[in-house]
Motif scaffolding. Structure first.
Motif, PDB file in Angstrom:
ATOM      1  N   PRO A  16       5.162  -4.862 -11.967  1.00  0.00           N
ATOM      2  CA  PRO A  16       4.711  -3.544 -12.320  1.00  0.00           C
ATOM      3  C   PRO A  16       5.657  -2.338 -11.671  1.00  0.00           C
ATOM      4  O   PRO A  16       5.385  -1.365 -12.220  1.00  0.00           O
ATOM      5  CB  PRO A  16       3.327  -3.504 -11.242  1.00  0.00           C
ATOM      6  CG  PRO A  16       3.038  -4.923 -10.954  1.00  0.00           C
ATOM      7  CD  PRO A  16       4.296  -5.681 -10.992  1.00  0.00           C
ATOM      8  N   ILE A  17       6.638  -2.773 -10.538  1.00  0.00           N
ATOM      9  CA  ILE A  17       7.419  -1.947 -10.403  1.00  0.00           C
ATOM     10  C   ILE A  17       8.455  -1.512 -11.086  1.00  0.00           C
ATOM     11  O   ILE A  17       8.708  -0.329 -11.261  1.00  0.00           O
ATOM     12  CB  ILE A  17       8.158  -2.419  -9.012  1.00  0.00           C
ATOM     13  CG1 ILE A  17       7.205  -2.882  -8.054  1.00  0.00           C
ATOM     14  CG2 ILE A  17       9.177  -1.514  -8.370  1.00  0.00           C
ATOM     15  CD1 ILE A  17       7.612  -3.551  -6.628  1.00  0.00           C
ATOM     16  N   PHE A  18       9.071  -2.458 -12.105  1.00  0.00           N
ATOM     17  CA  PHE A  18      10.106  -1.954 -13.199  1.00  0.00           C
ATOM     18  C   PHE A  18       9.664  -2.496 -14.398  1.00  0.00           C
ATOM     19  O   PHE A  18      10.470  -1.886 -15.536  1.00  0.00           O
ATOM     20  CB  PHE A  18      11.218  -3.021 -12.751  1.00  0.00           C
ATOM     21  CG  PHE A  18      11.865  -2.920 -11.325  1.00  0.00           C
ATOM     22  CD1 PHE A  18      11.662  -3.677 -10.329  1.00  0.00           C
ATOM     23  CD2 PHE A  18      12.659  -1.598 -10.960  1.00  0.00           C
ATOM     24  CE1 PHE A  18      12.114  -3.629  -9.136  1.00  0.00           C
ATOM     25  CE2 PHE A  18      13.265  -1.475  -9.860  1.00  0.00           C
ATOM     26  CZ  PHE A  18      13.084  -2.217  -8.883  1.00  0.00           C
ATOM     27  N   GLY A  19       8.639  -2.533 -14.719  1.00  0.00           N
ATOM     28  CA  GLY A  19       8.211  -3.038 -16.208  1.00  0.00           C
ATOM     29  C   GLY A  19       8.022  -1.710 -17.148  1.00  0.00           C
ATOM     30  O   GLY A  19       7.558  -0.777 -16.392  1.00  0.00           O
ATOM     31  N   GLU A  20       8.221  -1.893 -18.480  1.00  0.00           N
ATOM     32  CA  GLU A  20       8.110  -0.552 -19.231  1.00  0.00           C
ATOM     33  C   GLU A  20       7.160  -1.021 -20.149  1.00  0.00           C
ATOM     34  O   GLU A  20       6.484  -0.083 -21.025  1.00  0.00           O
ATOM     35  CB  GLU A  20       9.253  -0.197 -19.670  1.00  0.00           C
ATOM     36  CG  GLU A  20      10.406   0.208 -18.981  1.00  0.00           C
ATOM     37  CD  GLU A  20      11.747   0.297 -19.542  1.00  0.00           C
ATOM     38  OE1 GLU A  20      12.022   1.630 -20.065  1.00  0.00           O
ATOM     39  OE2 GLU A  20      12.736  -0.450 -19.409  1.00  0.00           O
TER      40      GLU A  20
ATOM     41  N   TYR B  41       0.686  -1.060   0.047  1.00  0.00           N
ATOM     42  CA  TYR B  41       0.013  -0.040   0.007  1.00  0.00           C
ATOM     43  C   TYR B  41       0.889   1.323   0.153  1.00  0.00           C
ATOM     44  O   TYR B  41       0.253   2.575   0.119  1.00  0.00           O
ATOM     45  CB  TYR B  41      -0.931   0.063   1.236  1.00  0.00           C
ATOM     46  CG  TYR B  41      -2.178  -1.089   1.090  1.00  0.00           C
ATOM     47  CD1 TYR B  41      -2.099  -2.094   1.816  1.00  0.00           C
ATOM     48  CD2 TYR B  41      -3.101  -0.679   0.343  1.00  0.00           C
ATOM     49  CE1 TYR B  41      -3.136  -3.056   1.747  1.00  0.00           C
ATOM     50  CE2 TYR B  41      -4.308  -1.479   0.003  1.00  0.00           C
ATOM     51  CZ  TYR B  41      -4.228  -2.784   0.759  1.00  0.00           C
ATOM     52  OH  TYR B  41      -5.342  -3.739   0.816  1.00  0.00           O
ATOM     53  N   ASP B  42       2.074   1.178  -0.238  1.00  0.00           N
ATOM     54  CA  ASP B  42       3.167   2.193   0.235  1.00  0.00           C
ATOM     55  C   ASP B  42       3.163   3.168  -1.367  1.00  0.00           C
ATOM     56  O   ASP B  42       3.704   2.267  -2.533  1.00  0.00           O
ATOM     57  CB  ASP B  42       4.511   1.880   0.603  1.00  0.00           C
ATOM     58  CG  ASP B  42       5.249   2.886   0.901  1.00  0.00           C
ATOM     59  OD1 ASP B  42       4.813   4.077   0.329  1.00  0.00           O
ATOM     60  OD2 ASP B  42       6.164   2.725   1.759  1.00  0.00           O
TER      61      ASP B  42
ATOM     62  N   LYS C 183      -7.812  -2.602  -5.083  1.00  0.00           N
ATOM     63  CA  LYS C 183      -8.367  -2.104  -3.927  1.00  0.00           C
ATOM     64  C   LYS C 183      -9.035  -2.905  -3.295  1.00  0.00           C
ATOM     65  O   LYS C 183      -9.966  -3.828  -3.909  1.00  0.00           O
ATOM     66  CB  LYS C 183      -9.400  -1.073  -4.613  1.00  0.00           C
ATOM     67  CG  LYS C 183      -8.934   0.179  -5.156  1.00  0.00           C
ATOM     68  CD  LYS C 183      -9.689   1.245  -5.516  1.00  0.00           C
ATOM     69  CE  LYS C 183      -9.378   2.074  -6.896  1.00  0.00           C
ATOM     70  NZ  LYS C 183      -8.370   3.074  -6.548  1.00  0.00           N
ATOM     71  N   GLN C 184      -9.012  -3.179  -2.102  1.00  0.00           N
ATOM     72  CA  GLN C 184      -9.419  -4.390  -1.215  1.00  0.00           C
ATOM     73  C   GLN C 184     -10.997  -4.400  -1.578  1.00  0.00           C
ATOM     74  O   GLN C 184     -11.594  -5.734  -1.501  1.00  0.00           O
ATOM     75  CB  GLN C 184      -9.378  -4.383   0.275  1.00  0.00           C
ATOM     76  CG  GLN C 184      -9.609  -5.498   1.067  1.00  0.00           C
ATOM     77  CD  GLN C 184      -9.570  -5.279   2.506  1.00  0.00           C
ATOM     78  OE1 GLN C 184      -9.294  -4.216   2.921  1.00  0.00           O
ATOM     79  NE2 GLN C 184      -9.813  -6.243   3.244  1.00  0.00           N
ATOM     80  N   ASP C 185     -12.015  -3.234  -1.375  1.00  0.00           N
ATOM     81  CA  ASP C 185     -13.382  -3.484  -1.502  1.00  0.00           C
ATOM     82  C   ASP C 185     -13.673  -3.934  -2.883  1.00  0.00           C
ATOM     83  O   ASP C 185     -14.972  -4.087  -2.923  1.00  0.00           O
ATOM     84  CB  ASP C 185     -13.993  -2.239  -0.824  1.00  0.00           C
ATOM     85  CG  ASP C 185     -13.610  -0.899  -1.890  1.00  0.00           C
ATOM     86  OD1 ASP C 185     -14.136   0.069  -1.694  1.00  0.00           O
ATOM     87  OD2 ASP C 185     -12.584  -1.083  -2.760  1.00  0.00           O
ATOM     88  N   GLN C 186     -13.125  -3.835  -3.596  1.00  0.00           N
ATOM     89  CA  GLN C 186     -13.360  -4.330  -5.205  1.00  0.00           C
ATOM     90  C   GLN C 186     -12.550  -5.721  -5.319  1.00  0.00           C
ATOM     91  O   GLN C 186     -12.413  -5.897  -6.537  1.00  0.00           O
ATOM     92  CB  GLN C 186     -13.173  -3.542  -6.377  1.00  0.00           C
ATOM     93  CG  GLN C 186     -13.935  -2.190  -6.009  1.00  0.00           C
ATOM     94  CD  GLN C 186     -13.851  -1.172  -6.972  1.00  0.00           C
ATOM     95  OE1 GLN C 186     -14.037  -1.096  -8.212  1.00  0.00           O
ATOM     96  NE2 GLN C 186     -12.970  -0.082  -6.622  1.00  0.00           N
TER      97      GLN C 186
ATOM     98  N   SER D  72       3.100   8.514  -6.716  1.00  0.00           N
ATOM     99  CA  SER D  72       1.372   8.630  -6.934  1.00  0.00           C
ATOM    100  C   SER D  72       0.799   7.333  -6.712  1.00  0.00           C
ATOM    101  O   SER D  72      -0.630   7.230  -6.779  1.00  0.00           O
ATOM    102  CB  SER D  72       1.069   9.245  -8.394  1.00  0.00           C
ATOM    103  OG  SER D  72       1.653   8.313  -9.547  1.00  0.00           O
ATOM    104  N   GLN D  73       1.380   6.028  -7.056  1.00  0.00           N
ATOM    105  CA  GLN D  73       0.577   4.825  -6.842  1.00  0.00           C
ATOM    106  C   GLN D  73       1.410   3.918  -6.108  1.00  0.00           C
ATOM    107  O   GLN D  73       2.517   3.691  -6.275  1.00  0.00           O
ATOM    108  CB  GLN D  73       0.731   4.334  -8.402  1.00  0.00           C
ATOM    109  CG  GLN D  73      -0.465   4.830  -9.299  1.00  0.00           C
ATOM    110  CD  GLN D  73      -0.735   4.235 -10.793  1.00  0.00           C
ATOM    111  OE1 GLN D  73       0.280   3.038 -10.841  1.00  0.00           O
ATOM    112  NE2 GLN D  73      -1.548   4.382 -11.331  1.00  0.00           N
ATOM    113  N   SER D  74       0.623   2.866  -5.603  1.00  0.00           N
ATOM    114  CA  SER D  74       0.985   1.693  -4.845  1.00  0.00           C
ATOM    115  C   SER D  74       0.169   0.521  -5.468  1.00  0.00           C
ATOM    116  O   SER D  74      -0.595   0.639  -6.402  1.00  0.00           O
ATOM    117  CB  SER D  74       0.808   1.754  -3.581  1.00  0.00           C
ATOM    118  OG  SER D  74      -0.694   1.442  -3.246  1.00  0.00           O
TER     119      SER D  74
END
Lengths: 274, 380
Positions: free
Chosen positions: B133-137, B63-64, B80-83, B72-74
């Motif tokens: 997702p952290i490093f992908g382009e 969640y960081d 999102k948990q509720d979905q 801007s994004q984690s």
């Protein structure tokens, strides 16, 4: 006697790395990046393509493996690479970008490959582009440098970018030439077993003097038959080795790779510097 | 295509399952993973045993927003948990505004997934997926750290919480590494177990009223040879793409369901060709993972590209045996796609039957999972 015991031990230690130590010599091979006739520089503006347009570069790196020296009898002798940030004992990364200007990579460059080879008389050089299959589908997070660079691993396709050229023109911001293996079979455990398009072109320079000659890597050759202001709709901007992307055809030809049923012509990307 | 292989179960947990231990919870390396009685045990890699410290660290990292270069994004921004860890939009958007060709994958029971992406058989572990997702382009920049590994590690090294949490979770070697980051996030994801929906309570015999008569009829339809959903969306996780300790033989995990047929010869839209993008085999065009249908009622819109808005639209698609795209560059009759799975052959439902089927799908919503504080955002 104790003295001779230590002497024998010392001899064993010296000769004990599994190679015939006294027969090996250190060699270096220098590479130079060019864009046509001009040296490659981050921040340089180069008129390239058909029709011609101004192109700037943001990245230029590639892996090589299977470096061999060719002796005077025509036999290929493997070079064991010296381990370092840019080299494992089998794979080296040439890094021509220096992280300045438009280049978004990192500061250090690597244009000299170092390794060990048995002493002998050598007349030629050969190597293949890319990361060998046995190492191409591992885990970059735990691989040794230079196989742990996030910009050089082909994240979701599972493999490495054998060649990474990022460029731009005034109309196309992110022209990316990423070479990698495609059309890969995956077994039930999720492991890649073989790829129809390995895309590891072999370069043979039969008349090459290691001591004096330089290998020239010409990124301009990849743009000769490309229009730097256009990209085929619905394809990656540039060429990411997709067998269905027509923008790859001239680039693969320059690399000496077959593409879309067309046999590989002789490559124009790498030569001995004149 | 997929060779059948005999697999040896991991260590003693597999042996336990084979000899019929009926303990619903099995402590693993000091962490008690609660696995519902009607679920097999998930596989846990030997080099990443679960621990409370790893799970806590992984949750924080998940969640960081500092795990995106521009902060801007984690992971939690799209998951999102509720979905049920999706984002309610048709295709995902990266931290720099690029739009992905595919929709955010729901994370209902990720440790049971055989592969984690929509159409990539090589990404089989949570550890591998966490860094993508952290490093992908490609196809888009997501969290944006390609080439900026040091920046990310420096952020972690200088944060007081991570300075404490990483060594607690990883006691040997340098604690703050990309590998450990992936292991922590994977460990947190291994606790995302969804097995307390009304359907689960009903089949475990805990609550015979958990499924309404309508939902029970819908369940029968789901598992029938008329509607055939269970062929691709079967198993305890409502997906054929499952893996667990009892599984010895692989099953095909990517299917073409006739959503498109560009040019009439089986192609899918150019930026979303499915398994074909990996294998290059024409018959793999349009093959995607049939994802888990758990919590499906809260994860609209549907399909790999979010092109079907509602469950009614989904039922229309399968009832017709495929979707017709009338015009535009992706025009074509998906019903006649030559690579389509034979079980997508169409059916007729009365209005009541349709309502029953939807009632059943809604019964797969696990409210406890959607609201479990242990899976929630610790920064809120």
């Amino acid at each position: 006697m104790r003295l001779s015991y230590f002497a024998i031990l010392a001899l064993l230690v010296v000769g004990c790395d599994g190679t015939e130590n006294s027969d090996l010599t250190t060699v270096t091979v220098d590479f130079a990046a060019v864009v046509g006739d001009a040296p490659f520089e981050c921040g340089g503006v180069y008129p390239l393509g058909t029709p011609e347009a101004d192109v700037t570069f943001g990245d230029f790196r590639l892996y090589i493996h299977n470096l061999e020296h060719i002796d005077s009898a025509g036999k290929s002798v493997p070079v064991t690479l010296t381990k370092g940030d840019f080299q494992t004992d089998e794979v080296a990364m040439l890094d021509f970008e220096n992280g300045t200007e438009e280049c978004a990579g990192n500061g250090p460059t690597h244009t000299r490959i170092e390794g060990k080879v048995p002493m002998g008389t050598y007349e030629g050089l050969s190597f293949s582009l890319g990361v060998p299959f046995t190492q191409n589908h591992g885990n970059p997070a735990t691989a040794p440098s230079p196989l742990n660079l996030t910009e050089m691993s082909w994240a979701w396709k599972n493999g490495y970018k054998f060649l990474r050229v990022d460029a731009g023109s005034s109309d196309l911001a992110g022209i990316r030439i990423h070479l990698g293996s495609t059309a890969c079979e995956v077994d039930g455990r999720g492991l890649t077993t073989a790829c129809d398009n390995p895309n590891r072109p072999k370069v043979v320079l039969s008349d090459f003097d290691i001591a004096a000659d330089v290998v020239e890597v010409n990124v301009g050759a990849l743009f000769v038959d490309t229009d730097p202001m256009k990209n085929t709709k619905d394809t990656a901007v540039g060429c990411m080795s997709d067998p269905d992307d027509p923008d790859c055809a001239p680039i693969f030809a320059a690399l000496g790779l077959p593409f879309d049923g067309v046999d590989a012509p002789p490559q124009t990307f790498i030569r001995k510097a004149p | 295509m997929m060779a059948a292989r005999l697999r040896l179960p991991l260590a003693l947990f597999g042996l336990c399952a084979l000899t019929g231990c009926d303990d619903a919870t099995t402590p693993k390396a000091g962490y008690s993973l609660t696995v519902p009685e009607n679920f097999p045990e998930p596989r846990i890699p030997e080099d990443n045993p679960l621990s409370a410290a790893k799970v806590e660290l992984g949750r924080r990292l998940f969640y960081d927003v500092r795990l995106s270069l521009n902060e801007s994004q984690s992971c939690g921004t799209c998951h999102k948990q509720d979905q049920a860890f999706t984002d309610g939009i048709s295709v995902a958007e990266g931290s720099t505004g690029e739009i992905h060709p595919r929709s955010t994958m729901s994370l209902s029971n990720p440790p049971y997934e055989k592969s984690l992406l929509w159409a990539n058989p090589t990404v089989t572990t949570l550890e591998e997926q966490a860094l993508l997702p952290i490093f992908g382009e490609e196809p888009i920049v997501e969290l944006g750290f390609a080439g900026e590994e040091e920046t990310l590690l420096e952020r972690l090294r200088t944060d007081p919480e991570y300075k404490r949490l990483f060594p607690e979770a990883f006691e040997t070697g340098d604690p703050i590494t990309l590998e450990n980051l992936a292991k922590a996030i994977a460990s947190f994801e291994r606790t995302m177990i969804s097995g307390n929906s009304p359907y689960d309570k009903y089949i475990r015999g805990e609550d015979p009223d958990a499924l309404s008569p309508s939902a029970q009829r819908g369940m029968d339809l789901f598992f029938s040879e008329k509607v055939e959903c269970f062929h691709c969306h079967g198993s305890f996780n409502f997906s054929a793409s499952v893996d667990h300790q009892l599984l010895a033989l692989e099953e095909p995990q990517f299917e073409n369901n006739g959503l498109y047929n560009v040019g009439g010869r089986g192609a899918y839209p150019a930026n979303n060709q499915g398994l074909y993008e990996i294998t290059g085999r024409e018959t793999d065009q349009g093959k995607f993972k049939p994802p888990s249908l758990r919590n499906i009622a809260v994860t609209a819109p549907y399909m790999h590209d979010g092109s079907l808005d509602t469950l009614d639209d989904v039922i229309d698609h399968y009832a017709a045996g495929g979707t017709i795209t009338a015009q535009g560059k992706n025009a074509g009759d998906g019903r006649t796609n030559p690579n389509k799975n034979a079980f997508v052959s169409g059916f007729t439902l009365t209005d009541q039957e349709r309502a029953d089927l939807i009632a059943f799908l809604e019964s797969l919503t696990d409210e406890e999972f959607l609201t479990n504080p242990a899976l929630s955002d610790p920064f809120e």
